[in-house]
Design a protein around this motif. Structure first.
Motif, PDB file in Angstrom:
ATOM      1  N   ASP A  82       0.856  -1.184   0.000  1.00  0.00           N
ATOM      2  CA  ASP A  82       0.000   0.000   0.000  1.00  0.00           C
ATOM      3  C   ASP A  82       0.896   1.240   0.000  1.00  0.00           C
ATOM      4  OD1 ASP A  82      -1.604   2.187   0.642  1.00  0.00           O
ATOM      5  OD2 ASP A  82      -2.694   1.136   2.207  1.00  0.00           O
ATOM      6  N   ILE A  83       0.826   2.015  -1.070  1.00  0.00           N
ATOM      7  CA  ILE A  83       1.715   3.171  -1.204  1.00  0.00           C
ATOM      8  C   ILE A  83       1.434   4.227  -0.138  1.00  0.00           C
ATOM      9  CG2 ILE A  83       0.321   4.399  -2.907  1.00  0.00           C
ATOM     10  CD1 ILE A  83       3.066   5.086  -4.301  1.00  0.00           C
ATOM     11  N   HIS A  84       0.167   4.371   0.267  1.00  0.00           N
ATOM     12  CA  HIS A  84      -0.161   5.354   1.306  1.00  0.00           C
ATOM     13  C   HIS A  84       0.470   4.957   2.637  1.00  0.00           C
ATOM     14  CE1 HIS A  84      -2.923   7.564  -1.239  1.00  0.00           C
ATOM     15  NE2 HIS A  84      -3.421   6.393  -1.634  1.00  0.00           N
ATOM     16  N   ALA A  85       0.361   3.682   2.997  1.00  0.00           N
ATOM     17  CA  ALA A  85       0.964   3.198   4.241  1.00  0.00           C
ATOM     18  C   ALA A  85       2.486   3.312   4.177  1.00  0.00           C
ATOM     19  CB  ALA A  85       0.545   1.749   4.505  1.00  0.00           C
ATOM     20  N   PHE A  86       3.056   3.008   2.995  1.00  0.00           N
ATOM     21  CA  PHE A  86       4.503   3.098   2.839  1.00  0.00           C
ATOM     22  C   PHE A  86       4.991   4.529   3.057  1.00  0.00           C
ATOM     23  CE2 PHE A  86       8.333   3.770   0.323  1.00  0.00           C
ATOM     24  CZ  PHE A  86       9.152   2.782   0.833  1.00  0.00           C
ATOM     25  N   LEU A  87       4.337   5.503   2.406  1.00  0.00           N
ATOM     26  CA  LEU A  87       4.751   6.902   2.561  1.00  0.00           C
ATOM     27  C   LEU A  87       4.522   7.397   3.993  1.00  0.00           C
ATOM     28  CD1 LEU A  87       3.589   8.353  -0.854  1.00  0.00           C
ATOM     29  CD2 LEU A  87       5.939   8.284   0.010  1.00  0.00           C
ATOM     30  N   SER A  88       3.463   6.956   4.626  1.00  0.00           N
ATOM     31  CA  SER A  88       3.215   7.326   6.019  1.00  0.00           C
ATOM     32  C   SER A  88       4.341   6.814   6.910  1.00  0.00           C
ATOM     33  CB  SER A  88       1.871   6.757   6.473  1.00  0.00           C
ATOM     34  OG  SER A  88       1.646   7.064   7.825  1.00  0.00           O
ATOM     35  N   ALA A  89       4.734   5.555   6.716  1.00  0.00           N
ATOM     36  CA  ALA A  89       5.836   4.988   7.501  1.00  0.00           C
ATOM     37  C   ALA A  89       7.140   5.721   7.211  1.00  0.00           C
ATOM     38  CB  ALA A  89       5.979   3.499   7.194  1.00  0.00           C
ATOM     39  N   LEU A  90       7.366   6.089   5.969  1.00  0.00           N
ATOM     40  CA  LEU A  90       8.576   6.824   5.596  1.00  0.00           C
ATOM     41  C   LEU A  90       8.621   8.176   6.313  1.00  0.00           C
ATOM     42  CD1 LEU A  90      11.073   6.704   3.739  1.00  0.00           C
ATOM     43  CD2 LEU A  90       9.678   7.793   1.974  1.00  0.00           C
ATOM     44  N   ARG A  91       7.501   8.892   6.330  1.00  0.00           N
ATOM     45  CA  ARG A  91       7.452  10.194   7.015  1.00  0.00           C
ATOM     46  C   ARG A  91       7.721  10.056   8.506  1.00  0.00           C
ATOM     47  NH1 ARG A  91       2.899  10.715   3.651  1.00  0.00           N
ATOM     48  NH2 ARG A  91       1.531  10.214   5.410  1.00  0.00           N
ATOM     49  N   VAL A 143      13.401   5.979  -3.603  1.00  0.00           N
ATOM     50  CA  VAL A 143      12.913   5.028  -2.609  1.00  0.00           C
ATOM     51  C   VAL A 143      11.624   4.373  -3.112  1.00  0.00           C
ATOM     52  CG1 VAL A 143      11.949   4.819  -0.277  1.00  0.00           C
ATOM     53  CG2 VAL A 143      14.028   6.150  -0.651  1.00  0.00           C
ATOM     54  N   LEU A 144      10.714   5.172  -3.645  1.00  0.00           N
ATOM     55  CA  LEU A 144       9.465   4.615  -4.171  1.00  0.00           C
ATOM     56  C   LEU A 144       9.735   3.642  -5.314  1.00  0.00           C
ATOM     57  CD1 LEU A 144       7.139   7.746  -4.081  1.00  0.00           C
ATOM     58  CD2 LEU A 144       6.907   5.653  -2.732  1.00  0.00           C
ATOM     59  N   LYS A 145      10.719   3.946  -6.135  1.00  0.00           N
ATOM     60  CA  LYS A 145      11.069   3.083  -7.270  1.00  0.00           C
ATOM     61  C   LYS A 145      11.530   1.703  -6.795  1.00  0.00           C
ATOM     62  CE  LYS A 145      12.148   2.421 -11.695  1.00  0.00           C
ATOM     63  NZ  LYS A 145      11.104   2.217 -12.673  1.00  0.00           N
ATOM     64  N   GLN A 146      12.174   1.634  -5.639  1.00  0.00           N
ATOM     65  CA  GLN A 146      12.620   0.348  -5.110  1.00  0.00           C
ATOM     66  C   GLN A 146      11.440  -0.544  -4.724  1.00  0.00           C
ATOM     67  OE1 GLN A 146      15.846  -0.837  -4.982  1.00  0.00           O
ATOM     68  NE2 GLN A 146      16.140   0.977  -6.242  1.00  0.00           N
ATOM     69  N   VAL A 147      10.372   0.058  -4.243  1.00  0.00           N
ATOM     70  CA  VAL A 147       9.215  -0.700  -3.784  1.00  0.00           C
ATOM     71  C   VAL A 147       8.167  -0.852  -4.890  1.00  0.00           C
ATOM     72  CG1 VAL A 147       7.351  -0.752  -2.062  1.00  0.00           C
ATOM     73  CG2 VAL A 147       9.619   0.090  -1.432  1.00  0.00           C
ATOM     74  N   PHE A 148       8.062   0.159  -5.739  1.00  0.00           N
ATOM     75  CA  PHE A 148       7.089   0.181  -6.832  1.00  0.00           C
ATOM     76  C   PHE A 148       7.862   0.344  -8.146  1.00  0.00           C
ATOM     77  CE2 PHE A 148       5.293   1.914  -2.968  1.00  0.00           C
ATOM     78  CZ  PHE A 148       4.158   1.139  -2.809  1.00  0.00           C
ATOM     79  N   PRO A 149       8.289  -0.759  -8.750  1.00  0.00           N
ATOM     80  CA  PRO A 149       9.158  -0.687  -9.938  1.00  0.00           C
ATOM     81  C   PRO A 149       8.577   0.100 -11.109  1.00  0.00           C
ATOM     82  CG  PRO A 149       8.994  -2.951  -9.129  1.00  0.00           C
ATOM     83  CD  PRO A 149       8.019  -2.134  -8.340  1.00  0.00           C
ATOM     84  N   ILE A 194       6.319  13.017  -0.893  1.00  0.00           N
ATOM     85  CA  ILE A 194       6.469  12.613   0.498  1.00  0.00           C
ATOM     86  C   ILE A 194       5.174  12.808   1.289  1.00  0.00           C
ATOM     87  CG2 ILE A 194       7.357  14.833   1.326  1.00  0.00           C
ATOM     88  CD1 ILE A 194       8.605  11.341   2.435  1.00  0.00           C
ATOM     89  N   ARG A 195       4.307  13.725   0.861  1.00  0.00           N
ATOM     90  CA  ARG A 195       3.054  13.999   1.569  1.00  0.00           C
ATOM     91  C   ARG A 195       2.012  12.900   1.366  1.00  0.00           C
ATOM     92  NH1 ARG A 195       2.203  19.685  -1.246  1.00  0.00           N
ATOM     93  NH2 ARG A 195       3.001  18.362  -2.908  1.00  0.00           N
ATOM     94  N   GLY A 196       2.176  12.111   0.305  1.00  0.00           N
ATOM     95  CA  GLY A 196       1.178  11.107  -0.041  1.00  0.00           C
ATOM     96  C   GLY A 196       0.668  11.380  -1.444  1.00  0.00           C
ATOM     97  N   GLU A 197      -0.592  11.032  -1.708  1.00  0.00           N
ATOM     98  CA  GLU A 197      -1.161  11.265  -3.037  1.00  0.00           C
ATOM     99  C   GLU A 197      -1.458  12.751  -3.208  1.00  0.00           C
ATOM    100  OE1 GLU A 197      -4.391   9.335  -6.103  1.00  0.00           O
ATOM    101  OE2 GLU A 197      -4.291   8.583  -4.060  1.00  0.00           O
ATOM    102  N   ILE A 198      -1.095  13.271  -4.365  1.00  0.00           N
ATOM    103  CA  ILE A 198      -1.251  14.702  -4.645  1.00  0.00           C
ATOM    104  C   ILE A 198      -1.826  14.883  -6.037  1.00  0.00           C
ATOM    105  CG2 ILE A 198       0.663  15.407  -3.135  1.00  0.00           C
ATOM    106  CD1 ILE A 198       2.332  15.727  -5.773  1.00  0.00           C
ATOM    107  N   GLN A 199      -2.215  16.100  -6.348  1.00  0.00           N
ATOM    108  CA  GLN A 199      -2.587  16.473  -7.709  1.00  0.00           C
ATOM    109  C   GLN A 199      -1.328  17.014  -8.389  1.00  0.00           C
ATOM    110  OE1 GLN A 199      -5.595  16.021  -9.255  1.00  0.00           O
ATOM    111  NE2 GLN A 199      -5.974  14.844  -7.394  1.00  0.00           N
TER     112      GLN A 199
END
Length: 106
Positions: free
Chosen positions: A3-12, A33-39, A61-66
């Motif tokens: 889950d990308i949202h959970a991943f970014l939350s943990a990263l923050r 970092v995201l590329k390592q988890v989400f190729p 880093i904030r999560g999903e954005i526009q």
């Protein structure tokens, strides 16, 4: 898939300065970092900030954005040759050959 949202939350949560760093100088490294988890992650750049596109959605880093630039320009997909140690100001630039070798590991 993670889950990308959970991943970014943990990263923050790793360090109190990480949310600021991810928006001020560390945005390209956030993509790495995201590329390592989400190729399938792709870096997009507006001349000031790197955001990451994953499966048609945009993140930093904030999560999903526009994908709306704060400087009023359009985000464009970064070419791997542009990476050339992007944002590693303390490091000397690499040759094109060395940059391609490094990109092949990303």
């Amino acid at each position: 898939m993670p889950d990308i949202h959970a991943f970014l939350s943990a990263l923050r949560e790793l360090h109190p300065d990480l949310p600021r760093y991810g928006r001020a100088g560390g945005c390209f490294k956030t993509y790495l970092v995201l590329k390592q988890v989400f190729p399938q992650a792709e870096p997009w750049y507006d001349g000031c900030h790197v955001i990451t596109k994953v499966d048609g959605r945009w993140f930093d880093i904030r999560g999903e954005i526009q994908p709306v630039s704060e400087i009023g320009t359009e985000f464009i997909r970064m070419d791997p040759l542009c990476f050339n140690r992007a944002y590693d100001w303390q490091m000397p630039a690499m040759t094109a050959e060395a940059a391609m070798r490094e990109v092949s590991h990303v």
